[in-house]
Structures are given as structure tokens and as C-alpha cells.
Design an enzyme around this catalytic site. Structure first.
Site, PDB file in Angstrom:
ATOM      1  N   ASP A 226      27.869  36.804  35.926  1.00 34.45           N
ATOM      2  CA  ASP A 226      27.996  38.049  35.157  1.00 34.45           C
ATOM      3  C   ASP A 226      29.251  37.942  34.291  1.00 34.45           C
ATOM      4  O   ASP A 226      30.314  38.452  34.635  1.00 34.45           O
ATOM      5  CB  ASP A 226      28.089  39.235  36.121  1.00 34.45           C
ATOM      6  CG  ASP A 226      28.012  40.562  35.385  1.00 34.45           C
ATOM      7  OD1 ASP A 226      27.230  40.667  34.426  1.00 34.45           O
ATOM      8  OD2 ASP A 226      28.755  41.492  35.769  1.00 34.45           O
TER       9      ASP A 226
ATOM     10  N   GLU B  82      40.800  36.851  39.435  1.00 36.50           N
ATOM     11  CA  GLU B  82      41.368  36.804  40.787  1.00 36.50           C
ATOM     12  C   GLU B  82      42.049  35.464  41.052  1.00 36.50           C
ATOM     13  O   GLU B  82      43.129  35.407  41.632  1.00 36.50           O
ATOM     14  CB  GLU B  82      40.267  37.005  41.829  1.00 36.50           C
ATOM     15  CG  GLU B  82      39.691  38.401  41.883  1.00 36.50           C
ATOM     16  CD  GLU B  82      38.472  38.414  42.804  1.00 36.50           C
ATOM     17  OE1 GLU B  82      38.644  38.471  44.022  1.00 36.50           O
ATOM     18  OE2 GLU B  82      37.339  38.343  42.285  1.00 36.50           O
TER      19      GLU B  82
ATOM     20  N   GLU C  38      27.927  35.327  41.466  1.00 37.52           N
ATOM     21  CA  GLU C  38      27.200  36.315  42.260  1.00 37.52           C
ATOM     22  C   GLU C  38      25.868  35.735  42.740  1.00 37.52           C
ATOM     23  O   GLU C  38      25.399  34.723  42.241  1.00 37.52           O
ATOM     24  CB  GLU C  38      26.901  37.563  41.418  1.00 37.52           C
ATOM     25  CG  GLU C  38      28.114  38.109  40.675  1.00 37.52           C
ATOM     26  CD  GLU C  38      27.867  39.472  40.053  1.00 37.52           C
ATOM     27  OE1 GLU C  38      26.783  40.041  40.273  1.00 37.52           O
ATOM     28  OE2 GLU C  38      28.775  39.961  39.353  1.00 37.52           O
TER      29      GLU C  38
ATOM     30  N   ARG D 158      37.378  40.877  30.197  1.00 41.05           N
ATOM     31  CA  ARG D 158      38.254  41.796  30.957  1.00 41.05           C
ATOM     32  C   ARG D 158      39.046  42.732  30.057  1.00 41.05           C
ATOM     33  O   ARG D 158      39.351  43.867  30.458  1.00 41.05           O
ATOM     34  CB  ARG D 158      39.218  40.986  31.820  1.00 41.05           C
ATOM     35  CG  ARG D 158      38.555  40.069  32.830  1.00 41.05           C
ATOM     36  CD  ARG D 158      37.731  40.834  33.838  1.00 41.05           C
ATOM     37  NE  ARG D 158      37.101  39.921  34.803  1.00 41.05           N
ATOM     38  CZ  ARG D 158      36.191  40.301  35.677  1.00 41.05           C
ATOM     39  NH1 ARG D 158      35.762  41.555  35.714  1.00 41.05           N
ATOM     40  NH2 ARG D 158      35.669  39.432  36.516  1.00 41.05           N
TER      41      ARG D 158
ATOM     42  N   THR E 220      24.410  37.978  30.787  1.00 38.83           N
ATOM     43  CA  THR E 220      24.420  37.705  32.222  1.00 38.83           C
ATOM     44  C   THR E 220      23.478  36.526  32.438  1.00 38.83           C
ATOM     45  O   THR E 220      22.302  36.606  32.090  1.00 38.83           O
ATOM     46  CB  THR E 220      23.904  38.928  33.013  1.00 38.83           C
ATOM     47  OG1 THR E 220      24.696  40.070  32.670  1.00 38.83           O
ATOM     48  CG2 THR E 220      23.983  38.684  34.511  1.00 38.83           C
TER      49      THR E 220
ATOM     50  N   ASP F 233      24.126  45.894  39.172  1.00 43.23           N
ATOM     51  CA  ASP F 233      25.140  44.998  39.718  1.00 43.23           C
ATOM     52  C   ASP F 233      25.987  45.778  40.729  1.00 43.23           C
ATOM     53  O   ASP F 233      26.536  46.823  40.405  1.00 43.23           O
ATOM     54  CB  ASP F 233      26.018  44.460  38.594  1.00 43.23           C
ATOM     55  CG  ASP F 233      26.698  43.159  39.001  1.00 43.23           C
ATOM     56  OD1 ASP F 233      26.292  42.546  40.011  1.00 43.23           O
ATOM     57  OD2 ASP F 233      27.638  42.744  38.296  1.00 43.23           O
TER      58      ASP F 233
ATOM     59  N   LYS G  54      30.588  43.744  29.650  1.00 42.90           N
ATOM     60  CA  LYS G  54      29.642  42.982  30.461  1.00 42.90           C
ATOM     61  C   LYS G  54      28.307  42.765  29.751  1.00 42.90           C
ATOM     62  O   LYS G  54      27.580  41.829  30.089  1.00 42.90           O
ATOM     63  CB  LYS G  54      29.321  43.759  31.750  1.00 42.90           C
ATOM     64  CG  LYS G  54      30.520  44.130  32.584  1.00 42.90           C
ATOM     65  CD  LYS G  54      30.796  43.088  33.623  1.00 42.90           C
ATOM     66  CE  LYS G  54      31.701  43.632  34.722  1.00 42.90           C
ATOM     67  NZ  LYS G  54      31.902  42.625  35.776  1.00 42.90           N
TER      68      LYS G  54
ATOM     69  N   GLN H 195      36.631  45.391  28.884  1.00 43.94           N
ATOM     70  CA  GLN H 195      36.269  46.204  30.056  1.00 43.94           C
ATOM     71  C   GLN H 195      37.375  47.176  30.462  1.00 43.94           C
ATOM     72  O   GLN H 195      37.116  48.348  30.750  1.00 43.94           O
ATOM     73  CB  GLN H 195      35.955  45.255  31.223  1.00 43.94           C
ATOM     74  CG  GLN H 195      35.503  45.922  32.504  1.00 43.94           C
ATOM     75  CD  GLN H 195      35.353  44.922  33.656  1.00 43.94           C
ATOM     76  OE1 GLN H 195      35.407  43.706  33.454  1.00 43.94           O
ATOM     77  NE2 GLN H 195      35.163  45.428  34.852  1.00 43.94           N
TER      78      GLN H 195
ATOM     79  N   HIS I  11      36.863  40.876  46.861  1.00 43.60           N
ATOM     80  CA  HIS I  11      36.863  41.043  45.400  1.00 43.60           C
ATOM     81  C   HIS I  11      37.303  42.450  45.012  1.00 43.60           C
ATOM     82  O   HIS I  11      38.166  42.620  44.139  1.00 43.60           O
ATOM     83  CB  HIS I  11      35.461  40.757  44.844  1.00 43.60           C
ATOM     84  CG  HIS I  11      35.303  41.108  43.396  1.00 43.60           C
ATOM     85  ND1 HIS I  11      35.932  40.418  42.383  1.00 43.60           N
ATOM     86  CD2 HIS I  11      34.589  42.097  42.781  1.00 43.60           C
ATOM     87  CE1 HIS I  11      35.616  40.958  41.211  1.00 43.60           C
ATOM     88  NE2 HIS I  11      34.800  41.972  41.424  1.00 43.60           N
TER      89      HIS I  11
ATOM     90  N   GLU J 149      31.809  35.905  36.747  1.00 44.93           N
ATOM     91  CA  GLU J 149      31.670  36.482  38.081  1.00 44.93           C
ATOM     92  C   GLU J 149      30.558  35.712  38.781  1.00 44.93           C
ATOM     93  O   GLU J 149      29.405  35.733  38.343  1.00 44.93           O
ATOM     94  CB  GLU J 149      31.344  37.979  38.021  1.00 44.93           C
ATOM     95  CG  GLU J 149      32.464  38.790  37.370  1.00 44.93           C
ATOM     96  CD  GLU J 149      32.449  40.272  37.711  1.00 44.93           C
ATOM     97  OE1 GLU J 149      31.360  40.827  37.885  1.00 44.93           O
ATOM     98  OE2 GLU J 149      33.553  40.855  37.801  1.00 44.93           O
TER      99      GLU J 149
END
Lengths: 394, 394
Positions: free
Chosen positions: B213, B338, B181, B217, B237, B106, B233, B220, B113, B179
Site C-alpha cells: 500500500d 518506521e 501487508e 507520507r 496499491t 485497509d 494512498k 497523507q 505499527h 506498507e
């Protein structure tokens, strides 16, 4: 018929019986077991198709009861007369990657290694990060570049930037290093959304191998913030060809050195244990380090429990490694960046001053452990030679 | 016989023709191609065993000339009359993971971002790390937990420590995020010790999928120093079931937004290009973000060149993803951390204030791109629903 003579003191006696994948000229790779200096062809002797395959995965997936059953069968088999064509001298076979690697996770379970790297990379901060004593820190590596011992290692190229340089440059790694590690191979996986308690280790993990996680320190130090090592490690990871069964390592179990603070409940075992395995790192034939696995902070079972506590599935063939094994003494450090303190304190190897790896250098890592019934068992070796970089013009 | 009616404006017209793996009740998974709202059984129509398999890997391994040949055959095939039993309504089939994922990498290729996360995680420092504009930063993820769209996501548990807490605690993630992607799937690999120049992208990469993904948080942020994300993570996925061929994305090519400083030679392309793909993120059915892929800093070809520049082998089935796609505007951000600025600025979803994911929430990411001959093509969707955590007592 042939009867295998096991010399007194052999590291591959009946208490070991590691599995590997071998071929002889003109034949397909298949599963064998090592006894003394011989390889016994299990496809030819046990009459089960799982051994007529180019990896241990099918056998490993059969589970612990089957591992125990086969170990009993093999013990009996190799103690008696064997068909001549089922026994090969180990010097006459080609050894292959023993497992089809699913995911590869590398931990960072040696307190001495983590603290040494902290001192080297962050000299003005606490050597250990705040999370280090709370969880086994680890990351995913590249499964597709796990190679068997004996595979030559082409010096990697990549981006490096020294602190005093304004911009990165491209070229061959000048700080190519090793990491002496122990790896664990998952035999029976666990489904997505489930966890593997630490006490299930012996039901899940089939065996152990030696690992050399080759590391390009200059590439790594430029790339690794904030997502961790990538190109600095992904070019190659070597493993030893013989998978020592966990069933053979009972006599090597020792208490952990001690964990403070006490880990969270999911990391506790009924009886926490490490492994009393003595490694040796040979650089061009000279032993330069003797890392002691018994000094590792986090246990093999804790690493597995951590890796799956979020519900991540595990699979047959998953490889997870301990991270560099370094003991408290200088001569026990399992990476050259530690042995030479970032390259600032060269060591003498075969009469030459050395820091990082030069082209043509060869590294072999070996290990032994106490065996059931006394004596010791061997892991064989993980060996690799450095070839010059290609493509530096790019 | 059946002729497929392709309505004007269909996102799955002849300019798209994505491949997937499907099954109908009582049949084995096999390769199909999507046309309008139908799935055409390639195993039944093209008479080649590579399509009678539960993944696209065997077909992808045949290489670009074969991909082009089959695309011509399929275009002709689906334009004519088809045997009735070779055509299934997409609503009547089960879609499976389309590829056997080898390694999963990844990246972190969106400047917006990376800068947003820098501002959130390191408020007193430069938003971008010094290496960010010199190389596509990336890390390896867990290949064994890549799942197909529609797979439920069990809320992960793990260690979290808020800055104001003295010690970490164990429990379910309270900051579960997405996420959005784009992922690229390698068709033909490259051997250990070789590199893949950026200009070889189209010979190597078979197609693209949408990727979610999922990211915890809180887990992480506690674990990720210094080796990067792992448990935060690795629980899951999700990818979309239809692999859009790179051959279908020619009309979506656009120049990159611009790279300053100029990247090192190994990251240069004869003609650098990005992709004009519009994503949409639906949270419980309401579109909350529209990430524009055309704003990505690093190109798909640069990511592949970087991933292999150290000589790392690539394999059929390797998946590499772009990292979260975020545009410059707030409504273009591809992660909830975000969109809600670390949870401090809730957004309204279906009339409720929301920050991170709650149990029962469902997220779907869709995307379209310009198609050859005008009109647009679709990627379908990657969808997942959050199930409550299990095992929090541990």
C-alpha cells in the site's frame, strides 16, 4: 402512437431529460429518460445496445460528444409521436440503481457544515482544521452499499462509547442521521498516472444525483480516529434514480461564494463556478431544512481535479459527492446533528420533538435548479425509510 | 504430453496451488494455477467457462464447496500428464490483476505499527488511540487503483505542508513509502442488511495476496484530519498476482498473540487464529525487513466480522488488507517511516544511506508460510519500481 404532454412548470421538461434505469413487470432493466410523468424507453426507440443494459455505464463511457448527440436525439424524439409501448407512466415502472458504482468518494465541501461539526466535536478548538481551506477534504466510502432511492435502511449496529462510559458497548445506533448531498458521476475515466485538470470537468462528468449519506454518529465518533469514518457510514448510501445531465445544468451555474486563500494552481479553473441548486429535506413528510448548494466552498470541478492530482485513475461510474450541504442559516443545515445541535436542541416534526432518526421514519431529499430557457428542473428525490435493527443480541 | 517436475523444496508444490490470471502472446487473459515454475491453463484443462475469464471473480462466486472440488481436481490434474499447450513456463507468461476488485478496505491491525506511528505523529500522547484495542480500525481505499505486481509506480504529486511552513505547497512527494501487508479476497459476498460472523470466514474468503500500500507520507500527514488518508494512498496499491487459497493456509494457522481487553462478542471466534507467514521486504534487492504476520493483533476473521457488523454488504472481489505488518523488533517493521524513524535514522541499502524512496528504486515483498505435509509454500512477490513524477509544474 403517443405524444407526451409536458405541463407548464413541469420539473421534467425538455430542458432536463435525466437518464435512469427502469423495468416494467416481466422485463429486464434498461435505460430510459424521464419526460414529465413518463419514462421513455431508449432501448426501444434509439436502437442502440448501450441502452439495453442495466446501467448507464456503457453509454457514459462513450464520452461527451456522444452525450451531446444523444441529448439532441432524445429532445427530438420526445417532442414527437412515440410508439405506445415505448412510453410508461413513471408510477408504473421500477427504478433501479442507475449506475454501476466504481469508486465512491465523499467530500466535505460545505464550510458551514465543516465548521458546525468542528464546533460540535471539538468545542475547544478552531472549528475548521488547518487544511480545510487549502484542499477539498474527502475520503473513500463503500461503493458496494450505494443503493437506489426507496431502498429501506436497516438501522445499523456497532460499537459506541459515550465519553462518560468506561468501555464501548455493542448495539444499535442511537444517533442515526442523514447527510443531504449532491453527487457527481464520472462518465469517462482517466488512466493511472494522469491527472484531470479542473477545466476538463465537463468532458469527464456525465451527470449529478441527490445523495443521502446515512450516518450513525455514535458509531462514527468512536471509530473515526485516526483513519476516518468507516462503519458509521458504510451500511448504506442512497442516491436518486434520475441522473441529471451536466449538459442540463448550464443555467444553474453561479460564481462560487469566494475562496480565501486563493487555492493552489491545480485547483484553479478558467472560470470557477458552483451550482444554484435548492434542496429540501423532508422528515416524515415535513420540510425541516432547505440546504442551498450555491453556498458550497469547493466547486465540483475542484473536487475532481483534487481527486486525480496524485495520478489516481478515475473510472466510468465513479461517484463523488459533495459532503453535507449546509447553508449559513439554521434552517439550511443538511444533517440532523447540525439541525438539533448534537441532539441537544430537538426540533418539532409533525408535532413531535425529534433529534435523530427513529424506526419507521422516512426521509426524502428533493432538489430543483434553474433550467435553460427559464423555469426550473428537478432532480426527483432520494428517499429512505428506517427499519428496526436486526441482530442486536450479538 | 507434459508432466510437471516439482523440485524438492519448491514453494509452489501441491500444497499451495495458487490461482492467477495470465496470458501468452496473442491470447486472452484466463485463469491458471501455478505449480513449481509452470502455469497450468485451467480454461484449457478443466473445460469450465469460469476459467476462461480475465478475473477469478466468476470462480470465486461459486462458493467454498466448489473451491474445494476444484482444488481436488487441480491436484489430480497437475500430478499427471498434461497437454503440452496447457503448460507454460511462468517466465513466459504475462500475469494480470487476478481479481476485479469490488471494494478495498485497509485495516491497521498491527499493534507495533499503530504504536510506532502514534509515537511518530503524536509524540506527546498515548501511542495507541482509545479505540484501537476494541475494534480493528480501518478505512476504505481506492479500488480502481489496485494494480498487479510489476506495475511501475509514478511518484505522486500533491499538497504537502511541513510543520514549520506557513502554507502548503504543491509538488512531488518527498516521503514516498511502502506498507507491507497481507490482503484477503472475498469470494462469496453477503447481502445488505446481513452480517458475516467471524466463524464464517472460511466460507466467505477465497484467498490471500501480498499487498504493498504505497504511501506518500507528506501528502497523507497534511490531508488526513479528520476524514483519514485519501490522496496520500489512492495513487496506487500493488498486489501479488497469485492468490493463495485459504484452503492452503490451514497449516499456517497459529493462535493470536493475545487480546486484552477481551473483544466484544461479535469479534469472538470459536477458535481465534492468526497466520504464521514470514514476509521479507527487499529494497533494490537487499532485504531490509522481515515482518512476521503472526504478531498481528486482530485476526483475518475479526476484520471481516467487523467490516460487516453494521449490515454492510460484501461482494465477490472485495479486498481487505491487514495494514502494515510490523513486529516488535526494528528489523521487522513493514514501512520505511518506521524503519528510519520518520526519516531521522537512515538505513544503509546497497551501501547507500536511505530514508524514503528515490526515483528508480524498486521494492519487492515476498512471503512464505508452513505448508500442509511439511515444507513451506510461497506467495510469490509484489514488486514495483518508482518512476519520476510528471506534471510538477501544476
Amino acid at each position: 402512437m403517443t405524444r407526451i404532454d409536458i405541463p407548464e412548470g413541469s420539473l421534467f421538461g425538455l430542458a432536463n431529460l435525466p437518464y435512469g434505469v427502469f423495468s416494467t413487470p416481466g422485463t429486464a432493466p434498461r435505460v430510459g429518460v424521464r419526460v414529465a410523468d413518463s419514462v421513455v424507453d431508449l432501448a426501444a426507440t434509439l436502437g442502440d445496445d448501450v441502452f439495453a443494459q442495466p446501467s448507464l455505464n456503457a453509454f457514459m463511457a462513450q464520452g461527451r460528444l456522444r452525450w451531446e448527440e444523444v441529448r439532441r436525439q432524445v429532445t427530438e424524439l420526445v417532442s414527437g409521436d412515440l410508439p405506445d409501448d415505448a412510453v410508461h407512466p413513471v408510477s408504473g415502472v421500477t427504478l433501479h440503481l442507475p449506475v454501476e458504482v466504481a469508486d465512491y468518494v465523499d467530500f466535505y465541501a460545505s464550510e458551514h457544515h465543516a465548521a458546525n461539526l468542528g464546533r460540535l466535536f471539538r468545542p475547544n478548538a478552531e472549528p475548521l482544521m488547518p487544511n480545510w481551506k487549502h484542499l477539498p477534504v474527502g475520503y473513500h466510502g463503500r461503493a458496494g452499499t450505494v443503493v437506489v432511492s426507496g431502498t429501506d435502511i436497516v438501522r445499523p449496529c456497532g460499537q459506541r462509547k459515550a465519553p462518560d462510559e468506561a468501555a464501548p458497548t455493542f448495539g444499535e445506533s442511537k444517533r442515526l442521521d442523514i447527510e443531504a448531498e449532491l453527487g457527481f458521476i464520472v462518465g469517462t475515466g482517466s488512466p493511472l498516472g494522469s491527472t484531470v485538470p479542473a477545466d476538463e470537468f465537463a468532458d469527464r462528468v456525465f451527470g449529478a444525483v441527490l445523495v443521502n449519506d446515512w450516518s450513525a454518529r455514535d458509531i462514527q465518533s468512536w471509530e473515526y480516529v485516526p483513519l476516518g469514518p468507516n462503519l458509521g457510514k458504510s451500511f448504506a448510501t442512497s442516491i436518486s434514480p434520475w441522473v441529471v445531465p451536466i449538459l442540463a445544468l448550464e443555467a444553474a451555474r453561479v460564481p462560487l461564494p469566494g475562496q480565501d486563500p486563493e487555492p493552489l494552481p491545480y485547483l484553479r479553473e478558467s472560470e470557477s463556478w458552483g451550482l444554484d441548486i435548492d434542496l429540501a429535506v423532508e422528515w416524515n413528510g415535513e420540510v425541516v431544512s432547505r440546504p442551498p448548494y450555491r453556498t458550497m466552498y469547493w466547486s465540483p470541478a475542484q473536487m475532481l481535479a483534487h481527486m486525480t492530482v496524485n495520478g489516481a485513475a478515475s473510472r466510468t461510474g465513479d461517484l463523488y459527492a459533495s459532503g453535507t450541504i449546509s447553508g449559513p442559516e439554521k434552517h439550511q443545515r443538511g444533517a440532523f446533528i447540525e439541525l438539533t445541535w448534537g441532539g441537544k436542541e430537538p426540533i418539532t416534526v409533525k408535532g413531535e420533538e425529534r433529534t435523530f432518526l427513529q424506526d419507521g421514519d422516512e426521509v426524502a431529499i428533493t432538489a430543483t435548479a434553474p433550467a435553460a430557457g427559464g423555469g426550473r428542473l428537478g432532480f426527483g428525490e432520494v428517499r429512505g425509510r428506517i427499519l428496526p435493527a436486526t441482530g442486536t443480541e450479538r
